[in-house]
Enzyme design. Structure first.
Site, PDB file in Angstrom:
ATOM      1  N   GLU B 278      16.444  -9.878   3.375  1.00 50.30           N
ATOM      2  CA  GLU B 278      16.506  -9.033   2.178  1.00 50.30           C
ATOM      3  C   GLU B 278      17.936  -8.912   1.645  1.00 50.30           C
ATOM      4  O   GLU B 278      18.144  -8.899   0.428  1.00 50.30           O
ATOM      5  CB  GLU B 278      15.926  -7.644   2.494  1.00 50.30           C
ATOM      6  CG  GLU B 278      15.536  -6.865   1.258  1.00 50.30           C
ATOM      7  CD  GLU B 278      14.553  -5.729   1.571  1.00 50.30           C
ATOM      8  OE1 GLU B 278      13.388  -6.027   1.862  1.00 50.30           O
ATOM      9  OE2 GLU B 278      14.960  -4.563   1.544  1.00 50.30           O
ATOM     10  N   GLU B 281      18.542 -11.953  -0.208  1.00 57.04           N
ATOM     11  CA  GLU B 281      17.877 -11.843  -1.510  1.00 57.04           C
ATOM     12  C   GLU B 281      18.733 -11.012  -2.467  1.00 57.04           C
ATOM     13  O   GLU B 281      18.895 -11.368  -3.636  1.00 57.04           O
ATOM     14  CB  GLU B 281      16.533 -11.108  -1.300  1.00 57.04           C
ATOM     15  CG  GLU B 281      15.304 -11.869  -1.707  1.00 57.04           C
ATOM     16  CD  GLU B 281      14.043 -11.025  -1.507  1.00 57.04           C
ATOM     17  OE1 GLU B 281      13.992 -10.212  -0.561  1.00 57.04           O
ATOM     18  OE2 GLU B 281      13.117 -11.178  -2.311  1.00 57.04           O
ATOM     19  N   CYS B 299       9.151  -2.904   2.568  1.00 58.33           N
ATOM     20  CA  CYS B 299       8.717  -2.763   3.969  1.00 58.33           C
ATOM     21  C   CYS B 299       7.536  -1.827   4.130  1.00 58.33           C
ATOM     22  O   CYS B 299       6.901  -1.810   5.175  1.00 58.33           O
ATOM     23  CB  CYS B 299       9.814  -2.205   4.866  1.00 58.33           C
ATOM     24  SG  CYS B 299      11.423  -2.735   4.452  1.00 58.33           S
ATOM     25  N   SER B 319      11.251  -7.167  -3.473  1.00 59.84           N
ATOM     26  CA  SER B 319      11.664  -8.113  -2.444  1.00 59.84           C
ATOM     27  C   SER B 319      10.410  -8.828  -1.959  1.00 59.84           C
ATOM     28  O   SER B 319       9.361  -8.210  -1.782  1.00 59.84           O
ATOM     29  CB  SER B 319      12.309  -7.361  -1.285  1.00 59.84           C
ATOM     30  OG  SER B 319      12.345  -8.195  -0.148  1.00 59.84           O
ATOM     31  N   LYS B 358      -0.432   0.477   7.685  1.00 63.49           N
ATOM     32  CA  LYS B 358      -0.221  -0.818   8.347  1.00 63.49           C
ATOM     33  C   LYS B 358      -1.553  -1.440   8.763  1.00 63.49           C
ATOM     34  O   LYS B 358      -1.663  -2.662   8.880  1.00 63.49           O
ATOM     35  CB  LYS B 358       0.673  -0.644   9.581  1.00 63.49           C
ATOM     36  CG  LYS B 358       2.079  -0.189   9.276  1.00 63.49           C
ATOM     37  CD  LYS B 358       2.985  -1.319   8.853  1.00 63.49           C
ATOM     38  CE  LYS B 358       4.373  -0.810   8.484  1.00 63.49           C
ATOM     39  NZ  LYS B 358       5.183  -1.843   7.823  1.00 63.49           N
ATOM     40  N   GLU B 361      -2.396  -3.283   5.793  1.00 64.71           N
ATOM     41  CA  GLU B 361      -1.433  -4.336   5.477  1.00 64.71           C
ATOM     42  C   GLU B 361      -1.723  -5.636   6.236  1.00 64.71           C
ATOM     43  O   GLU B 361      -1.549  -6.725   5.690  1.00 64.71           O
ATOM     44  CB  GLU B 361      -0.015  -3.860   5.820  1.00 64.71           C
ATOM     45  CG  GLU B 361       1.069  -4.882   5.468  1.00 64.71           C
ATOM     46  CD  GLU B 361       2.427  -4.515   6.048  1.00 64.71           C
ATOM     47  OE1 GLU B 361       2.472  -3.810   7.068  1.00 64.71           O
ATOM     48  OE2 GLU B 361       3.430  -4.955   5.477  1.00 64.71           O
ATOM     49  N   GLU B 366      -3.416 -13.595   2.205  1.00 62.62           N
ATOM     50  CA  GLU B 366      -3.390 -14.761   3.088  1.00 62.62           C
ATOM     51  C   GLU B 366      -2.011 -14.974   3.730  1.00 62.62           C
ATOM     52  O   GLU B 366      -1.914 -15.627   4.764  1.00 62.62           O
ATOM     53  CB  GLU B 366      -3.850 -16.021   2.327  1.00 62.62           C
ATOM     54  CG  GLU B 366      -2.953 -16.501   1.196  1.00 62.62           C
ATOM     55  CD  GLU B 366      -3.105 -15.704  -0.111  1.00 62.62           C
ATOM     56  OE1 GLU B 366      -3.833 -14.680  -0.108  1.00 62.62           O
ATOM     57  OE2 GLU B 366      -2.487 -16.089  -1.121  1.00 62.62           O
ATOM     58  N   CYS B 509       9.479   6.655   7.570  1.00 64.64           N
ATOM     59  CA  CYS B 509       8.479   6.415   8.622  1.00 64.64           C
ATOM     60  C   CYS B 509       8.480   7.500   9.698  1.00 64.64           C
ATOM     61  O   CYS B 509       7.459   7.734  10.336  1.00 64.64           O
ATOM     62  CB  CYS B 509       8.727   5.067   9.278  1.00 64.64           C
ATOM     63  SG  CYS B 509       8.913   3.739   8.083  1.00 64.64           S
TER      64      CYS B 509
END
Lengths: 184, 581
Positions: B278, B281, B299, B319, B358, B361, B366, B509
């Site tokens: 990241e 990036e 994230c 991102s 999650k 997620e 794919e 989190c």
């Protein structure tokens, strides 16, 4: 509960609402006209929903989904209001909407029995429509006709001072008037 | 400041303080089921009644501010009787299913019934027959267990701005549901789980998948591997009597090994890797003009889902990095298997996350099967892990600490702080400075990124460049930040920010929807402190200093943003409807 105390004052920002793919297009012009009329006035969700119901006879799901971003009110809030008030319908009612007043005066004058008789004779429960979609039966709070309690409204026409035994009569009168109107 | 008397004790408080909060200062506990420290009072449950001695009237302590000179009584036989009646009324509309409920043992309603010594159902039970909604696979909604406190609705609508949950109908028929009673997975729900974290009962709980994991742990053909997220280590202890923020990384590794996991990894390693990708990036976009600015972090899966549903015009700013546990999942079934001659088809990857989203997620598109199979097989919340440790008969307080398997388990302090709001930004800036200047940072801390302010904005000097950043946590804080970007773009004005971090849950989190119950800002700060302390004490403070990350690039990925990195570590986004019907 408390969230529902003042359901008509949304203060949330307008949320971008991408259209659901594969959905039939709502009659967008009509929705847009209604939205335009009400979006500038804070707290006018109920007025907008009234107009939708007047237009369609109920508040169709696709219209509610389309209206939400246009008046800046989340869909969830719209459904909170729709389900809070008995008056609003979220599915298509029958051709003849029977509104039995269950306000205080009518209640004391026996509207419960009248509602039960309608239910038995039409063959549908309160809040539901007959299977042939001809009749929709609903109990509504005070309709402001306490002087002629107990009162019933069928498609705008008021029937007052009813006795439980009059229910069959009312049904006949409605059907007769409809048949007469169809001939003309 | 005003003074008042509660139970004969004088208390001095700022004007506007509620009776509930004033009583707390005198160590008086008034029971409450609807008011939560994170939320506004709704006065829904009524159990917090107290008496105004001057006129004998009962008042709700949560929503009544103390008036100067008030003389209040919080407990007398009549008040206790009223509270008991309220509990009995609630019980009459609540299924008596405690033994099989996800909240049993940690339920606010159950605790109060226990405190009040309720031993039988006084009133006939009229619990409505409403269906359970398990459609998301992340959280489960059982409206029969709802006591209509309104916390979840307030969190979902006002705090998170998601508007999936609402109160439908009224009076005794009031229930929590989506608009039009559609399943949650067809609603705007982003699975952040904040509703479950705030629910006082078992009406909303995480979808428990520990059974699948136990089965795999017993399967002789399966190679069970596991990873733990940064925020798990500083919260898991709360289920075993430790204070919030106690760092129990080593004990958690040890417990996982004892449960039968063959290899124990750490999502912090994935966080370090995320930073390398990241930050690269960011440098590409910021210094080399390749790609749109501001760059927005990705994230948090609830945030990704929210963005795809509500702010899809921001997709170009996102991102492309997968979240850290997905990176570890992909590498566990490729790099790790190749290095250890393991058959990736036998590897069963479990991630322990502070998060309910999650669970969604791991199947979101794919790209989550970049190893050729699903990269992370099951994602469990901290709460599920705590129960598994108890089931396994592990004495968590006494178990000796263990180490992770370093190949995908060694980490820097920058990886650790991912678990707190601002942590991703801080970690990325540390590495971005290094990437631009090639120098080692003298002071690695970026204090402007820390703390619980809803939106943190700062202009930083990064290697001689002015970098404007914004950090939002709690999805309700996103709107303002992205609107600023939209406005600037529309007017052709300079961008308000170059880099934006978003975490869906308040506090990041550490305050995740899958963490142990009872979260307040105090708890969030304590958990975050646990992470920052580990960072300070660590050998490596920067992700790029992690030798195992360096080895991974040297021997496998080549360099950040390489073709292989893109294949294994990056993803893409698409517009999603808020309502599917």
């Amino acid at each position: 509960m408390s969230t529902n105390d003042q359901p008509a004052a949304p203060a949330k920002p307008v949320l971008a609402q991408p259209a659901a793919p594969g959905k039939p297009a709502a009659p967008s012009d009509q929705t847009a006209i209604i939205a335009k009329r009400w979006r500038a006035k804070r707290g006018s969700l109920i007025m907008a929903l009234h107009e939708v119901q007047e237009t369609y006879g109920y508040v169709p799901r696709d219209v509610a989904l389309k209206l939400a971003p246009q008046i800046g009110v989340p869909v969830a809030r719209i459904y909170e209001v729709l389900t809070f008030y008995n008056y609003f319908k979220t599915s298509a009612p029958g051709k003849f909407v029977v509104s039995v007043c269950t306000g205080t005066a009518c209640h004391l004058k026996g509207s419960g029995d009248i509602l039960a008789n309608f239910s038995a004779q039409l063959g549908c429960k309160e809040g539901e429509s007959t299977t042939d979609k001809l009749w929709h039966l609903q109990g509504v709070r005070c309709i402001g006709c306490c002087g002629i309690a107990p009162a019933v409204i069928v498609n705008g026409k008021v029937f007052g001072k009813l006795k439980p035994a009059d229910v069959g009569d009312v049904i006949d009168k409605v059907l007769t008037a409809d048949a007469a109107a169809a001939k003309v | 400041m005003i003074t008042a008397t509660i139970n004969g004790n004088v208390v001095e408080i700022p004007e506007g303080t509620s009776i509930l909060d004033a009583a707390k200062r005198l160590a008086i506990k008034i029971p409450v089921l609807c008011k939560h420290p994170d939320l506004d009072h709704t006065a829904a449950c009524g159990i917090c009644v107290v008496r105004n001695k001057s006129n004998g009237r009962m008042l709700r302590a949560c929503c009544t501010p103390v008036e100067a000179g008030m003389d209040l009584l919080t407990h007398d036989p009549e008040i206790v009787g009223v509270r008991r009646t309220i509990l009995e009324l609630m019980m009459s509309k609540h299924p008596n299913e405690c033994l099989t409920c996800g909240r049993s043992g940690d339920c606010e309603l159950q605790t109060l019934c226990q405190d009040f010594g309720i031993r039988r159902e006084e009133l006939p039970n009229i619990t409505p027959d409403l269906p359970k909604d398990c459609s998301t696979g992340t959280i489960e909604l059982d409206p029969r267990k709802c006591i209509s406190c309104g916390r979840c609705v307030q969190v979902c609508q006002d705090k998170q701005n998601v508007w999936a949950l609402s109160f439908l109908d009224r009076g005794i028929d009031t229930r929590i549901a989506t608009a039009g009673d559609i399943p949650l997975n067809e609603s705007p729900c982003v699975s952040c789980g904040q509703c479950s974290a705030h629910c006082p009962t078992g009406a909303i709980v995480e979808h428990d998948e520990s059974g699948i994991v136990w089965d795999k742990l017993q399967d002789p053909d399966a190679i069970c591997v596991v990873q733990i997220a940064p925020a798990v280590r500083v919260a898991i202890g709360e289920a075993f009597g430790f204070a919030p923020g106690a760092n129990l990384t080593g004990k958690t590794y040890a417990a996982l090994r004892q449960m039968g996991f063959k290899y124990v990894f750490d999502t912090n390693f994935g966080a370090d890797l995320t930073i390398l990708e990241e930050a690269s990036e960011f440098v590409e976009r910021f210094a080399n003009g390749k790609g749109e600015l501001p760059l927005i972090t990705s994230c948090c899966p609830a945030w990704v889902d929210f963005m795809e549903k509500y702010h899809s015009d921001m997709i170009g700013h996102f991102s492309s990095c997968k979240s850290p546990h997905e990176m570890v999942g992909a590498l566990a079934k490729t790099y790790f298997c190749e290095r250890n001659n393991l058959d990736p088809k036998k590897v069963f990857m479990v991630s322990i996350m502070p998060c309910t989203a999650k669970k969604m997620e791991i199947k979101r598109n794919e790209d989550m099967a970049s190893s050729g199979m699903q990269d992370v097989d099951v994602s469990l919340t901290t709460r599920e892990l705590a129960r598994m440790i108890k089931q396994a008969g592990i004495d968590f307080a006494w178990i000796p600490e263990s180490q992770p398997d370093h190949l995908l388990g060694a980490y820097s302090g920058a990886g650790t702080i991912f678990g707190a709001t601002g942590g991703v930004m801080e970690a990325a800036l540390r590495t971005a400075v290094h990437m631009v200047t090639g120098e080692k940072l003298g002071k690695v801390e970026f204090e402007a990124t820390r703390g619980l302010k809803g939106i943190k904005e700062a202009t930083l000097n990064v290697a001689g460049h002015e970098v404007r950043i914004a950090i939002a946590h709690g999805l309700g804080n996103v709107e303002m930040v992205v609107n600023k970007v939209r406005e600037a773009k529309a007017k052709g004005e300079p961008l308000p920010y170059h880099f934006i971090e978003v975490m869906a849950c308040p506090g990041g989190c550490v305050g995740g929807g899958g963490q142990p119950y009872g979260v307040t800002d105090e708890v969030r700060l304590a958990r975050a402190k646990g992470l920052y302390s580990e960072d300070t004490a660590g050998v490596w403070r920067n992700s790029h200093e992690n030798p195992y990350i360096q080895e991974l690039y040297r021997t496998y990925l080549d360099k950040p943003l390489s073709e292989k990195s893109h294949h294994l570590l990056h993803t893409h986004y698409k517009v999603r409807p808020t309502y599917q019907r």
